[in-house]
Design a protein around this motif. Structure first.
Motif, PDB file in Angstrom:
ATOM      1  N   LEU A  51       0.825  -1.212   0.000  1.00  0.00           N
ATOM      2  CA  LEU A  51       0.000   0.000   0.000  1.00  0.00           C
ATOM      3  C   LEU A  51       0.857   1.259   0.000  1.00  0.00           C
ATOM      4  O   LEU A  51       0.572   2.215  -0.718  1.00  0.00           O
ATOM      5  CB  LEU A  51      -0.947   0.004   1.196  1.00  0.00           C
ATOM      6  N   VAL A  52       1.882   1.271   0.817  1.00  0.00           N
ATOM      7  CA  VAL A  52       2.779   2.431   0.842  1.00  0.00           C
ATOM      8  C   VAL A  52       3.466   2.575  -0.511  1.00  0.00           C
ATOM      9  O   VAL A  52       3.539   3.667  -1.075  1.00  0.00           O
ATOM     10  CB  VAL A  52       3.818   2.320   1.983  1.00  0.00           C
ATOM     11  N   ALA A  53       3.965   1.473  -1.048  1.00  0.00           N
ATOM     12  CA  ALA A  53       4.680   1.506  -2.328  1.00  0.00           C
ATOM     13  C   ALA A  53       3.799   2.008  -3.461  1.00  0.00           C
ATOM     14  O   ALA A  53       4.270   2.719  -4.348  1.00  0.00           O
ATOM     15  CB  ALA A  53       5.218   0.123  -2.655  1.00  0.00           C
ATOM     16  N   SER A  54       2.523   1.662  -3.453  1.00  0.00           N
ATOM     17  CA  SER A  54       1.632   2.039  -4.539  1.00  0.00           C
ATOM     18  C   SER A  54       0.959   3.392  -4.330  1.00  0.00           C
ATOM     19  O   SER A  54       0.289   3.899  -5.227  1.00  0.00           O
ATOM     20  CB  SER A  54       0.572   0.957  -4.750  1.00  0.00           C
ATOM     21  N   HIS A  55       1.147   3.985  -3.175  1.00  0.00           N
ATOM     22  CA  HIS A  55       0.575   5.298  -2.874  1.00  0.00           C
ATOM     23  C   HIS A  55       1.370   6.368  -3.611  1.00  0.00           C
ATOM     24  O   HIS A  55       2.519   6.146  -3.996  1.00  0.00           O
ATOM     25  CB  HIS A  55       0.613   5.532  -1.351  1.00  0.00           C
ATOM     26  N   ALA A  56       0.782   7.522  -3.809  1.00  0.00           N
ATOM     27  CA  ALA A  56       1.456   8.629  -4.498  1.00  0.00           C
ATOM     28  C   ALA A  56       2.817   8.909  -3.867  1.00  0.00           C
ATOM     29  O   ALA A  56       2.932   9.012  -2.638  1.00  0.00           O
ATOM     30  CB  ALA A  56       0.588   9.885  -4.442  1.00  0.00           C
ATOM     31  N   ALA A  58       5.127   6.973  -3.287  1.00  0.00           N
ATOM     32  CA  ALA A  58       5.517   5.865  -2.400  1.00  0.00           C
ATOM     33  C   ALA A  58       5.598   6.330  -0.952  1.00  0.00           C
ATOM     34  O   ALA A  58       6.495   5.978  -0.216  1.00  0.00           O
ATOM     35  CB  ALA A  58       6.829   5.232  -2.858  1.00  0.00           C
ATOM     36  N   GLU A  59       4.616   7.145  -0.562  1.00  0.00           N
ATOM     37  CA  GLU A  59       4.532   7.657   0.804  1.00  0.00           C
ATOM     38  C   GLU A  59       3.063   7.711   1.192  1.00  0.00           C
ATOM     39  O   GLU A  59       2.219   8.105   0.393  1.00  0.00           O
ATOM     40  CB  GLU A  59       5.145   9.060   0.881  1.00  0.00           C
ATOM     41  N   ALA A  60       2.756   7.292   2.418  1.00  0.00           N
ATOM     42  CA  ALA A  60       1.366   7.297   2.866  1.00  0.00           C
ATOM     43  C   ALA A  60       1.292   7.678   4.333  1.00  0.00           C
ATOM     44  O   ALA A  60       2.151   7.309   5.131  1.00  0.00           O
ATOM     45  CB  ALA A  60       0.736   5.926   2.664  1.00  0.00           C
ATOM     46  N   CYS A  61       0.251   8.413   4.649  1.00  0.00           N
ATOM     47  CA  CYS A  61      -0.040   8.762   6.038  1.00  0.00           C
ATOM     48  C   CYS A  61      -0.684   7.547   6.700  1.00  0.00           C
ATOM     49  O   CYS A  61      -1.426   6.792   6.062  1.00  0.00           O
ATOM     50  CB  CYS A  61      -0.996   9.947   6.059  1.00  0.00           C
ATOM     51  N   VAL A  62      -0.387   7.374   7.961  1.00  0.00           N
ATOM     52  CA  VAL A  62      -0.991   6.249   8.677  1.00  0.00           C
ATOM     53  C   VAL A  62      -2.511   6.323   8.599  1.00  0.00           C
ATOM     54  O   VAL A  62      -3.189   5.299   8.532  1.00  0.00           O
ATOM     55  CB  VAL A  62      -0.470   6.179  10.136  1.00  0.00           C
ATOM     56  N   CYS A  63      -3.050   7.535   8.514  1.00  0.00           N
ATOM     57  CA  CYS A  63      -4.509   7.693   8.407  1.00  0.00           C
ATOM     58  C   CYS A  63      -5.038   7.132   7.089  1.00  0.00           C
ATOM     59  O   CYS A  63      -6.195   6.737   7.005  1.00  0.00           O
ATOM     60  CB  CYS A  63      -4.902   9.156   8.572  1.00  0.00           C
ATOM     61  N   ARG A  94       4.540  14.644  10.869  1.00  0.00           N
ATOM     62  CA  ARG A  94       4.125  15.973  10.417  1.00  0.00           C
ATOM     63  C   ARG A  94       2.860  16.333  11.182  1.00  0.00           C
ATOM     64  O   ARG A  94       1.798  15.778  10.909  1.00  0.00           O
ATOM     65  CB  ARG A  94       3.863  15.984   8.921  1.00  0.00           C
ATOM     66  N   GLY A  95       3.008  17.221  12.108  1.00  0.00           N
ATOM     67  CA  GLY A  95       1.875  17.557  12.965  1.00  0.00           C
ATOM     68  C   GLY A  95       1.518  16.349  13.810  1.00  0.00           C
ATOM     69  O   GLY A  95       2.372  15.774  14.482  1.00  0.00           O
ATOM     70  N   VAL A  96       0.258  15.935  13.756  1.00  0.00           N
ATOM     71  CA  VAL A  96      -0.181  14.783  14.543  1.00  0.00           C
ATOM     72  C   VAL A  96      -0.085  13.480  13.759  1.00  0.00           C
ATOM     73  O   VAL A  96      -0.304  12.415  14.318  1.00  0.00           O
ATOM     74  CB  VAL A  96      -1.629  14.970  15.050  1.00  0.00           C
ATOM     75  N   TRP A  97       0.238  13.550  12.461  1.00  0.00           N
ATOM     76  CA  TRP A  97       0.251  12.359  11.624  1.00  0.00           C
ATOM     77  C   TRP A  97       1.656  11.872  11.364  1.00  0.00           C
ATOM     78  O   TRP A  97       2.608  12.643  11.286  1.00  0.00           O
ATOM     79  CB  TRP A  97      -0.445  12.618  10.287  1.00  0.00           C
ATOM     80  N   VAL A  98       1.758  10.563  11.194  1.00  0.00           N
ATOM     81  CA  VAL A  98       3.023   9.928  10.833  1.00  0.00           C
ATOM     82  C   VAL A  98       2.901   9.458   9.387  1.00  0.00           C
ATOM     83  O   VAL A  98       1.902   8.831   9.011  1.00  0.00           O
ATOM     84  CB  VAL A  98       3.346   8.736  11.764  1.00  0.00           C
ATOM     85  N   TYR A  99       3.909   9.791   8.600  1.00  0.00           N
ATOM     86  CA  TYR A  99       3.953   9.389   7.189  1.00  0.00           C
ATOM     87  C   TYR A  99       5.031   8.331   7.014  1.00  0.00           C
ATOM     88  O   TYR A  99       6.128   8.447   7.557  1.00  0.00           O
ATOM     89  CB  TYR A  99       4.260  10.592   6.294  1.00  0.00           C
ATOM     90  N   TYR A 100       4.701   7.317   6.236  1.00  0.00           N
ATOM     91  CA  TYR A 100       5.634   6.225   5.956  1.00  0.00           C
ATOM     92  C   TYR A 100       6.000   6.250   4.486  1.00  0.00           C
ATOM     93  O   TYR A 100       5.149   6.486   3.627  1.00  0.00           O
ATOM     94  CB  TYR A 100       5.013   4.869   6.316  1.00  0.00           C
ATOM     95  N   SER A 101       7.273   6.007   4.217  1.00  0.00           N
ATOM     96  CA  SER A 101       7.742   5.929   2.837  1.00  0.00           C
ATOM     97  C   SER A 101       8.606   4.690   2.690  1.00  0.00           C
ATOM     98  O   SER A 101       9.163   4.168   3.656  1.00  0.00           O
ATOM     99  CB  SER A 101       8.520   7.184   2.448  1.00  0.00           C
ATOM    100  N   LEU A 102       8.697   4.246   1.470  1.00  0.00           N
ATOM    101  CA  LEU A 102       9.453   3.053   1.146  1.00  0.00           C
ATOM    102  C   LEU A 102      10.947   3.314   1.225  1.00  0.00           C
ATOM    103  O   LEU A 102      11.425   4.342   0.761  1.00  0.00           O
ATOM    104  CB  LEU A 102       9.099   2.669  -0.287  1.00  0.00           C
ATOM    105  N   ASN A 103      11.677   2.392   1.824  1.00  0.00           N
ATOM    106  CA  ASN A 103      13.135   2.436   1.753  1.00  0.00           C
ATOM    107  C   ASN A 103      13.509   1.592   0.538  1.00  0.00           C
ATOM    108  O   ASN A 103      13.662   0.376   0.622  1.00  0.00           O
ATOM    109  CB  ASN A 103      13.769   1.881   3.029  1.00  0.00           C
ATOM    110  N   ARG A 104      13.604   2.257  -0.596  1.00  0.00           N
ATOM    111  CA  ARG A 104      13.827   1.549  -1.863  1.00  0.00           C
ATOM    112  C   ARG A 104      15.151   0.795  -1.887  1.00  0.00           C
ATOM    113  O   ARG A 104      15.259  -0.264  -2.495  1.00  0.00           O
ATOM    114  CB  ARG A 104      13.750   2.525  -3.019  1.00  0.00           C
TER     115      ARG A 104
END
Length: 118
Positions: A51-56, A58-63, A94-104
């Motif tokens: 899901l993270v990899a396919s997100h815009a 390759a980064e997605a908010c936990v939300c 970032r603020g109250v949210w955590v963003y995850y990105s792929l370690n390619r």
């Protein structure tokens, strides 16, 4: 597991390794690589990585990830922590949210582990 093994990143653990189809892994290499494979061997974590990899970008908010599962937010956060701790995902707050990105690099190194087998 010794403390020095826990301090290694997946990139450091795999850069030294030839694909397993060319030569056997040493005991030390296998012990350093196994946690990476264990992290993605769980279906929820494998889906999260996808899901993270396919997100815009390759980064997605936990939300953005919670709604894809019929699991509680703390359970999703636990799985994301395992992926982050293994080095497969990066995270930033970032603020109250955590963003995850792929370690390619880590994923590319895992792919290199098996080399071109066919």
């Amino acid at each position: 597991m010794s403390k020095s093994v826990l301090e290694l990143t997946p990139v450091e653990a795999l850069e030294c390794c030839s694909p397993v189809v060319r030569e056997p892994l040493s005991q030390d290499q296998a012990e350093r690589i196994a946690p990476l494979l264990k992290a993605i061997a769980e279906p929820v974590r494998l889906r999260l990585l996808s899901l993270v990899a396919s997100h815009a970008d390759a980064e997605a908010c936990v939300c953005d990830l919670n709604d894809a599962f019929d699991l509680s937010q703390p359970t999703i956060s636990h799985h994301l922590k395992v992926l982050h701790d293994s080095g497969l995902l990066n995270r930033s707050k970032r603020g109250v949210w955590v963003y995850y990105s792929l370690n390619r690099t880590a994923l590319a190194d895992l792919g290199h582990l098996f080399g071109d087998t066919l």
